[in-house]
Write an enzyme that holds these catalytic residues in place. Structure first.
Site, PDB file in Angstrom:
ATOM      1  N   SER A   1       0.829  -1.196   0.000  1.00 45.68           N
ATOM      2  CA  SER A   1       0.000   0.000   0.000  1.00 45.68           C
ATOM      3  C   SER A   1       0.877   1.265   0.000  1.00 45.68           C
ATOM      4  O   SER A   1       1.735   1.405  -0.867  1.00 45.68           O
ATOM      5  CB  SER A   1      -0.943  -0.059   1.204  1.00 45.68           C
ATOM      6  OG  SER A   1      -2.017   0.826   1.058  1.00 45.68           O
TER       7      SER A   1
ATOM      8  N   HIS B   1      -7.050  -5.950  -1.138  1.00 49.30           N
ATOM      9  CA  HIS B   1      -5.911  -5.041  -0.975  1.00 49.30           C
ATOM     10  C   HIS B   1      -4.831  -5.768  -0.183  1.00 49.30           C
ATOM     11  O   HIS B   1      -5.038  -6.184   0.942  1.00 49.30           O
ATOM     12  CB  HIS B   1      -6.380  -3.796  -0.222  1.00 49.30           C
ATOM     13  CG  HIS B   1      -5.337  -2.748  -0.039  1.00 49.30           C
ATOM     14  ND1 HIS B   1      -4.703  -2.133  -1.097  1.00 49.30           N
ATOM     15  CD2 HIS B   1      -4.805  -2.198   1.088  1.00 49.30           C
ATOM     16  CE1 HIS B   1      -3.844  -1.234  -0.631  1.00 49.30           C
ATOM     17  NE2 HIS B   1      -3.881  -1.256   0.682  1.00 49.30           N
TER      18      HIS B   1
ATOM     19  N   ASP C   1      -8.590  -3.492  -6.816  1.00 49.17           N
ATOM     20  CA  ASP C   1      -8.165  -2.917  -5.537  1.00 49.17           C
ATOM     21  C   ASP C   1      -8.819  -1.555  -5.356  1.00 49.17           C
ATOM     22  O   ASP C   1      -8.728  -0.685  -6.219  1.00 49.17           O
ATOM     23  CB  ASP C   1      -6.644  -2.779  -5.536  1.00 49.17           C
ATOM     24  CG  ASP C   1      -6.060  -2.416  -4.185  1.00 49.17           C
ATOM     25  OD1 ASP C   1      -6.765  -1.796  -3.365  1.00 49.17           O
ATOM     26  OD2 ASP C   1      -4.887  -2.755  -3.940  1.00 49.17           O
TER      27      ASP C   1
END
Length: 563
Positions: free
Chosen positions: A239, A488, A460
């Site tokens: 991320s 994710h 995502d």
């Protein structure tokens, strides 16, 4: 709002070293507080002294157990590394970055691949909470060759100082005002809360906020590298951690051995535009959840079509405006909680069940339990949020005129009502932040950088696929493996195809010849539905929501964020 070398044997003497941060920033501006144009200044570095981890804190950080609840194999060691507050003045004031590690188990020095730093995202998530999960998830022959090192970036967790701007029990007392403003008075209330948060952070940390940037966090990583005694490091970032890794690779390409980006941030849109993009991607993922719920109408009885489940969801949200569930869960608490379903479909059955019980039977117990688990803010959450704002508000410039925000959010809300306004208020303190935003590092893959691996799911919500493609174009050395699902954080979550690519790359640098695709894992089934599950790969238990890793910000920040 809620949205995660060495010891001189037999002596307590530290041998002071001086490491040269010898990779200048490449083209483009750098945030104030970093040493752009003066990057070769000597940074004093002291070798890491490892010791036992404190008994307090998260079990993952203390080495008591791994994320899936099994007994830990090797215990963690903990340490701190001093880094300059201001890289313009590396000999001045310093702060502490907390690190931990699981040491390589190979007995042959020739097999050792050095340090693998791991970061779960945020910004604001603890990397120390991720170390054991990665060590346990990688094949034994791979993890045995690395010192797996987690770190809490400046301001986070066990690093000193750790940011805390407000008392979460007071500032976030539920139910909060509805994030969707219905009147000018609603807007004034929400703007006042955002301004108050920014003011309190500025009053407490005026000396630190100018230096809380992704670039400085990347420079801290290089001090960690030098303190570990490593010429080069490997890195696994999820991320927001992909952006941190990309900045590090841009600044220090010769210091990179291997680099993995999982669920990749768009480096061209930091940060205001990336949040607008999230509004649309979360809307798409939320509708997939609603469609899944409709598919199982025989279980949940919330509607047999997307249109019907949409109506049922927003009817529930409207009801909570005037009658919060248990006097606690209002519409904003519902937003925070159900955002989690945008990160992972593994939670869909329990979320749909809680929703159904509330709507069909008036039973709010499960809905309140989900909020307490995933939506409620505690001290660690508030620390993560403070660092999130500190980094994103400082990294880049944000609009300072509310009229611009209102116009953008009103337009987005018409097409993406699920997240637009909650996401806006989550970031609104940046409009009032006491330090102006800077100019982000001009991220790109220098020629000196070795080949890298990117992992990405197609749907995502937190880090949209289109943004990952933009990062891919900036790193011609990269190969991307695309999971056709929407969760994710795809590595180490049970997709054997993805994990084979990860293991091969970390083992010996092997990448697919061209970008590759992996089938998604099947959607979950309702608990006790009696339906026959489709054949699926054996799954390792994912990092729990709330552990501050992989699904990043889920449990730790619980936010619609880049984790």
């Amino acid at each position: 709002m809620k949205r995660v070398m060495g010891v001189v044997a037999g002596m307590a003497v530290l041998v002071a070293l001086v490491a040269s941060v010898d990779e200048p920033a490449l083209a483009g501006g750098a945030a104030a507080g970093a040493a752009a144009g003066n990057a070769a200044q000597a940074v004093p570095v002291t070798p890491v002294v490892w010791g036992a981890c404190p008994a307090t804190g998260a079990k993952q950080a203390a080495g008591e157990q791994v994320a899936d609840g099994r007994a830990a194999r090797p215990a963690l060691e903990c340490a701190t590394v001093r880094v300059p507050l201001d890289y313009h003045h590396p000999g001045g004031r310093s702060i502490k970055v907390a690190i931990n590690r699981i040491k390589a188990r190979t007995s042959r020095s020739a097999d050792r691949l050095g340090a693998l730093l791991v970061n779960p995202g945020g910004p604001g998530a603890s990397g120390r909470a991720l170390t054991q999960y990665v060590a346990a998830g990688l094949p034994a022959d791979v993890s045995a060759r690395y010192d797996i090192v987690g770190f809490d970036p400046r301001g986070v967790g066990a690093s000193e100082p750790a940011l805390h701007c407000v008392d979460p029990d007071v500032f976030y007392r539920a139910p909060r005002p509805d994030a969707v403003p219905h009147t000018a008075a609603d807007e004034r209330t929400l703007l006042g809360r955002a301004a108050e948060y920014a003011r309190r952070c500025g009053e407490k940390y005026s000396w630190l906020l100018p230096h809380l940037t992704t670039e400085n966090a990347a420079r801290d990583m290089d001090v960690i590298r030098a303190a570990l005694g490593e010429e080069r490091i490997s890195y696994l970032g999820f991320s927001y951690g992909t952006y941190l890794g990309a900045v590090y690779a841009t600044l220090f390409p010769k210091r990179v051995r291997r680099l993995v980006m999982d669920s990749t941030v768009d480096p061209t849109a930091v940060w205001y535009r990336s949040n607008l993009a999230q509004d649309y991607s979360f809307e798409h993922r939320h509708r997939q959840f609603l469609a899944w719920t409709a598919k199982h109408h025989d279980v949940y009885k919330l509607g047999g079509s997307l249109r019907q489940t949409q109506f049922a969801y927003y009817a529930m949200r409207d009801r909570l405006r005037t009658r919060p569930a248990g006097g606690i869960v209002g519409p904003s608490e519902l937003d925070d909680t159900f955002t989690i379903a945008g990160y992972s479909n593994r939670v869909w059955p329990q979320f749909a069940e809680a929703w159904s019980a509330y709507v069909r039977r008036g039973d709010a117990r499960n809905l309140i339990a989900l909020y307490n688990k995933h939506g409620k803010n505690d001290t660690a959450d508030e620390n993560g949020y403070a660092v999130y704002l500190g980094v994103q508000c400082r990294d880049a410039r944000w609009p300072r005129r509310w009229a611009e925000w209102r116009a953008d959010m009103s337009e987005a809300h018409r097409k993406a009502p699920f997240l637009t306004w909650p996401n806006a208020w989550f970031n609104a303190p940046c409009m009032f932040w006491p330090v102006q935003g800077g100019t982000p590092v001009d991220v790109r893959g220098p020629a000196k950088l070795p080949p890298i691996l990117m992992l990405q799911s197609r749907d995502d919500a937190a880090t949209p696929y289109e943004g990952a493609l933009r990062m891919r174009r900036l790193f011609p050395q990269a190969r991307m493996v695309v999971d056709q699902g929407g969760n994710h954080g795809v590595a180490l979550g049970g997709n054997q195809c993805v994990d084979r690519h990860l293991a091969a790359y970390l083992r010996n640098g092997t990448l697919p010849r061209r970008d590759a695709v992996c089938d998604a894992l099947p959607d979950p089934l309702p608990a006790g539905s009696g339906e026959r599950a489709p054949a699926r790969q054996a799954q390792r238990t994912p990092l729990p929501l709330g552990a501050g890793g992989l699904l990043g910000v889920l449990g730790m920040l619980g936010l619609p964020k880049l984790g």
